[in-house]
Design a protein around this motif. Structure first.
Motif, short mmCIF file in Angstrom:
data_model
loop_
_atom_site.label_atom_id
_atom_site.label_comp_id
_atom_site.label_asym_id
_atom_site.label_seq_id
_atom_site.Cartn_x
_atom_site.Cartn_y
_atom_site.Cartn_z
N PHE A 26 1.94 -5.19 -10.46
CA PHE A 26 3.14 -5.99 -10.72
C PHE A 26 4.33 -5.38 -10.01
O PHE A 26 4.59 -4.18 -10.11
CB PHE A 26 3.41 -6.06 -12.23
N GLN A 27 5.04 -6.23 -9.26
CA GLN A 27 6.24 -5.81 -8.56
C GLN A 27 7.42 -6.63 -9.08
O GLN A 27 7.32 -7.83 -9.28
CB GLN A 27 6.09 -6.03 -7.05
N ASP A 28 8.55 -5.95 -9.29
CA ASP A 28 9.72 -6.62 -9.85
C ASP A 28 10.97 -5.94 -9.31
O ASP A 28 10.92 -4.89 -8.67
CB ASP A 28 9.68 -6.52 -11.38
N TYR A 29 12.11 -6.56 -9.59
CA TYR A 29 13.40 -5.98 -9.24
C TYR A 29 14.43 -6.45 -10.26
O TYR A 29 14.24 -7.43 -10.99
CB TYR A 29 13.83 -6.38 -7.82
N VAL A 30 15.56 -5.74 -10.35
CA VAL A 30 16.62 -6.09 -11.28
C VAL A 30 17.41 -7.25 -10.68
O VAL A 30 17.94 -7.13 -9.57
CB VAL A 30 17.55 -4.89 -11.54
N GLY A 50 6.44 3.10 -10.98
CA GLY A 50 7.38 3.62 -9.99
C GLY A 50 8.70 2.86 -10.05
O GLY A 50 8.71 1.64 -10.18
N PHE A 51 9.80 3.60 -9.96
CA PHE A 51 11.14 3.00 -9.95
C PHE A 51 11.84 3.50 -8.68
O PHE A 51 11.96 4.71 -8.47
CB PHE A 51 11.92 3.39 -11.20
N GLY A 78 0.75 5.99 -7.49
CA GLY A 78 -0.58 6.42 -7.89
C GLY A 78 -0.73 7.90 -7.64
O GLY A 78 -0.10 8.46 -6.73
N ALA A 79 -1.57 8.55 -8.46
CA ALA A 79 -1.78 9.98 -8.28
C ALA A 79 -2.37 10.28 -6.91
O ALA A 79 -2.18 11.36 -6.36
CB ALA A 79 -2.70 10.52 -9.38
N ASN A 80 -3.10 9.32 -6.35
CA ASN A 80 -3.64 9.44 -5.00
C ASN A 80 -3.29 8.17 -4.25
O ASN A 80 -4.14 7.33 -3.97
CB ASN A 80 -5.16 9.65 -5.04
N ALA A 81 -2.00 8.00 -3.97
CA ALA A 81 -1.50 6.75 -3.41
C ALA A 81 -2.12 6.49 -2.04
O ALA A 81 -2.44 7.40 -1.28
CB ALA A 81 0.02 6.80 -3.29
N GLY A 82 -2.29 5.21 -1.72
CA GLY A 82 -2.85 4.82 -0.44
C GLY A 82 -3.67 3.56 -0.57
O GLY A 82 -3.59 2.83 -1.56
N ILE A 113 0.83 -1.20 0.00
CA ILE A 113 0.00 0.00 0.00
C ILE A 113 0.87 1.25 0.00
O ILE A 113 0.59 2.22 -0.70
CB ILE A 113 -0.93 0.00 1.22
N ARG A 114 1.96 1.23 0.77
CA ARG A 114 2.81 2.41 0.89
C ARG A 114 3.70 2.63 -0.32
O ARG A 114 4.12 3.75 -0.57
CB ARG A 114 3.66 2.29 2.16
N ARG A 115 3.99 1.58 -1.09
CA ARG A 115 4.99 1.70 -2.14
C ARG A 115 4.42 1.73 -3.55
O ARG A 115 5.11 2.14 -4.49
CB ARG A 115 6.00 0.56 -2.01
N ILE A 116 3.19 1.26 -3.75
CA ILE A 116 2.62 1.23 -5.08
C ILE A 116 2.31 2.66 -5.54
O ILE A 116 1.66 3.42 -4.82
CB ILE A 116 1.36 0.36 -5.12
#
Length: 820
Positions: free
Chosen positions: A700-704, A748-749, A134-138, A129-132
């Motif tokens: 979708f969450q990912d990492y290098v 988001g990066f 969005g224009a109105n994140a939450g 919730i904290r990291r995704i």
């Protein structure tokens, strides 16, 4: 209120203060590697402890709503340490296997997802919730990626669920119902959601078929739990849209714990990127606190408070919207004078106590009050030109309006005020006996609302006033003289003083059992709700409704991990103040509760793919709705007809596949199909304003792989167009226009400089427990989404054009998150 009622309320408030405790229960059987029970295992957590019996069985109570470490030790076996975080009154099974050869330490937080699965509840991770982005994140930003949850406005925290509107969703924080402002009419005015994500420990969401313990709404429940901290920490989040700061801690003797959060938001970055040039000065700020004091092992008292001050100053200057086709390009050019000044102040406070009578009985008492003061003042003159656009490439006037097909103006005036005070007192209880659980509640609510509504609109076309639709005479000037009265196109004036008193109660019974080799669970309950509407110039009216509900789940003893469930009930939504007030501002005390027969069929299929866990959740639902109170939606403002002159239905299918598409991270894909229609005054079924036919979403969450601290988050939403392209005054049976499909992608990066696993003993990174820096791209593909249409008239052909009001274009944001 008479003396007897005063005495009862005081008694209910005083009795529980003799002793309070919030606890959860862990129970299970400890086995060795040969699957034999291990007796005399020492189980300890702080000052609490127990041992297993000869069958390896144990039961231990631990404090609720905080991380608790439990240690399992035995002379001939190796130690096990596990961390649990349970809600108040929650009971889970934990069946560890003790090994003889090597030491085993588990640091995984044990949750209660299985219990929530059988109840049809979706649990969201606070970190996501904290990291995704969005224009109105939450929280609401993440909800919109779930099937069945729809929103066509990224500036709004409001959402509709399975064909319901914004007013049909329940929101609880620590078991206390919270409310939204009344007068907000557009997403850019909303500012901050009530829920502060920095304070969140647990998020549960149900899209329908929920239990009797939740209140009387038709669509959904969002159940938030704020956390009791176990150590000192400071969290901060800063971006170009504002920032937040939270401080949490616990006293040395562990009696006092608390968390305080401050937030500030500025939507200028988003609004100034829109096509309307403005002087825009928003100030959205709030402060929240959640504090708990443990007087003894059986005496806890908690306080939840919130103060929010939102100021919205808006001075539009100029707007040009291009529309039409390549062969016939058109543009609307608008010049503005005037301004809008809005102010929303809300204050909320609640005290909650729990008396733990014994290991089976828990009693709660909640007293809360909500006060909102809202002002909406505007005088805006819009003068427009509607015409053809110069498309000659290389011309110095390329893109300018060359030939005007329509010239006119529009003057909007508003002086709206509302002062609402809502007070609640509720006594709740939980009693467990073996595998049976009983819950009950009695709640009294008083709503005192004072409202002044003054709105009028004058529309001018080519110098001549346009009459409202209710006036039969048509202004044919300059071709024919007009001698009728000059009437504002819209004119609303009303002053109301309304009191609503409610008495609610519920009782429900849950049980776990076995049916042959299959595990089953069921819940049966009912609610009763009585309310009385009165006020100045209002004839007092009382009504009562009874709402029975039930759920059943079965987990077959199959090789495949399957869970089937069904939920059904008769749901009522007694009218809130806004549902009692019609489009002219008149309060109708005789409005009935809207009634819905709701059936939900669900299936959870858990499996492994690529040696990683996945789950496919499928739900089919049907609602038959009677005594419908029809409404229109303009941006995020709902206007009711304040009469029960319609019937409706809704049915659909929701699917979600979630799991570790990338090892160590949870992602999901959602699909939803919905059809909802209403029949007003027996004129036939037409699409409801919330008929969001198809919905696709992905988180979708990912990492290098070679740089795991470089994270990527992607939030995708596609919704088919809503009905709503028609003028607000239009007959819905003559206008069934739909807005274009809503397509949104936010990315988001984030580079994590210090994470939870790092432990720097020197250098500039030593003070940080967590530190990240990143960039967010809102509306990644720069899609033009529209929320409403502005309707203007071509004075020559008498044709009306619907000019889309576009939402935000592509916007870049920089964000950093820190924890000390």
């Amino acid at each position: 209120m008479n003396k007897k009622l005063n005495f009862v309320l005081i008694l209910l408030f005083v009795i529980p203060f003799f002793g309070f405790s919030q606890t959860g229960t862990i129970k299970g059987i400890i086995l060795n590697e040969s699957n034999l029970p291990v007796s005399n295992v020492n189980i300890s957590s702080g000052n609490n402890g127990t041992t297993t019996n000869e069958n390896g069985f144990f039961e231990l109570q631990i404090p609720a709503n905080e991380n608790i470490s439990v240690e399992f030790t035995h002379l001939s076996h190796k130690r096990i340490v596990a961390t649990f975080n349970l809600k108040n009154g929650e009971a889970i099974e934990f069946n560890p296997v003790m090994k003889e050869a090597i030491e085993q330490i588990s640091t995984v937080v044990i949750s209660s997802k299985q219990r929530k699965d059988v109840e049809g509840i979706v649990t969201l991770e606070p970190k996501a919730i904290r990291r995704i982005p969005g224009a109105n994140a939450g929280v609401e930003n993440l909800l919109k990626t779930l099937p069945g949850v729809s929103s066509n406005n990224e500036l709004s925290t409001q959402y509709s669920v399975r064909g319901g509107n914004f007013d049909e969703n329940l929101i609880y924080v620590n078991g206390i119902e919270v409310y939204r402002p009344f007068l907000v009419r557009s997403g850019q005015q909303e500012g901050l959601s009530f829920v502060n994500t920095d304070l969140v420990q647990n998020v549960d969401f149900s899209a329908g078929g929920f239990q009797a313990k939740y209140g009387d709404k038709l669509s959904s429940v969002l159940d938030i739990t704020y956390r009791n901290p176990d150590s000192f920490a400071v969290n901060t989040d800063l971006s170009l849209l504002g920032g937040s700061l939270s401080v949490e801690g616990k006293s040395k003797n562990s009696k006092l714990s608390g968390i305080v959060g401050v937030r500030y938001r500025d939507n200028s970055l988003l609004v100034k990127a829109k096509e309307t040039e403005t002087n825009y000065d928003p100030k959205f700020a709030d402060v929240q606190a959640f504090v708990t004091y443990k007087f003894s092992n059986k005496f806890h008292l908690s306080f939840l408070g919130n103060a929010s001050i939102n100021k919205y100053n808006y001075e539009p200057q100029k707007r040009q919207t291009n529309f039409g086709t390549l062969q016939d390009p058109l543009a609307l050019l608008v010049f503005y004078e005037g301004q809008e000044k809005d102010q929303y102040q809300t204050y909320f406070g609640a005290l909650k106590g729990t008396y733990f009578a014994n290991e089976n009985l828990t009693l709660d008492l909640v007293a809360s009050t909500y006060h909102t003061l809202e002002e909406e003042y505007f005088d805006i003159l819009a003068e427009y030109r509607l015409g053809e656009v110069n498309t000659n490439i290389g011309d110095e006037d390329l893109g300018e309006v060359e030939f005007s097909e329509g010239i006119g103006g529009q003057l909007n005036h508003g002086r709206n005020d509302i002062d609402a005070l809502i007070t609640n007192i509720e006594q709740k209880g939980t009693y467990t006996l073996d595998e049976n659980e009983f819950k009950w509640s009695v709640k009294y609510t008083n709503e005192d609302i004072r409202d002044r509504l003054v709105e009028w609109e004058v529309i001018d076309s080519a110098g001549f006033s346009i009459n409202p639709p209710t006036v039969d005479a048509f202004n044919e000037q300059p071709y024919a003289p007009y001698d009728g009265p000059l009437t504002p196109f819209q004119n609303v004036r009303a002053t109301n003083k309304t009191q609503i008193q409610r008495l609610q109660a519920y009782l429900q019974w849950s049980k776990r059992a076995s049916l042959g080799e299959n595990d089953i669970w069921f819940n049966i309950g009912g609610r009763i709700h009585n309310w009385n509407v009165s006020g100045d110039g209002i004839q007092s009216n009382s009504q009562t409704v009874i709402s029975p509900r039930g759920q059943f789940a079965i987990k077959p003893n199959w090789d495949k991990d399957m869970l089937f469930r069904i939920g059904a009930g008769l749901y009522y939504q007694p009218p809130f103040y806004r549902e009692l007030r019609d489009s002219l501002g008149i309060v109708n005390p005789n409005v009935k509760a809207q009634q819905s027969v709701h059936v939900v069929l669900g299936n959870d299929y858990s499996f492994k793919m690529w040696d990683r866990p996945f789950k496919l959740t499928t739900e089919a639902y049907y609602k038959k709705i009677n005594d419908v109170n029809p409404y229109t939606v303009e941006n995020v403002r709902i206007r009711y007809r304040a009469k029960n002159n319609a019937e409706a239905y809704a049915y659909g299918l929701d699917m979600r596949l979630n799991g570790e598409f990338v090892p160590g991270t949870e992602s999901w894909f959602s699909f939803g199909y919905l059809k909802t229609e209403e029949n007003i005054d027996n004129r036939g079924y037409i699409a409801r304003p919330t008929d969001q036919r198809l919905k696709f979403a992905a988180l979708f969450q990912d990492y290098v792989p070679n740089l795991p601290k470089m994270k990527m988050y992607l939030n995708l939403v596609y919704n088919t167009g809503l009905p709503g392209g028609s003028p607000s005054y239009a007959d819905p049976y003559e206008y069934q226009n739909r807005l274009p499909d809503y397509k949104r992608a936010d990315a988001g990066f984030q580079y994590v400089i210090v994470d939870d696993k790092d432990n720097y003993t020197s250098g500039w990174r030593k003070p940080f427990k967590y530190l990240s820096l990143g960039i967010e791209i809102f509306n990644l593909f720069d899609t033009q989404n529209s929320i409403t249409n502005t309707w203007v008239r071509d004075v020559y052909s008498k044709r009306q054009y619907g000019i889309p009001n576009y939402l935000t274009p592509r916007v870049f944001n920089v964000r950093t998150t820190m924890k000390f």
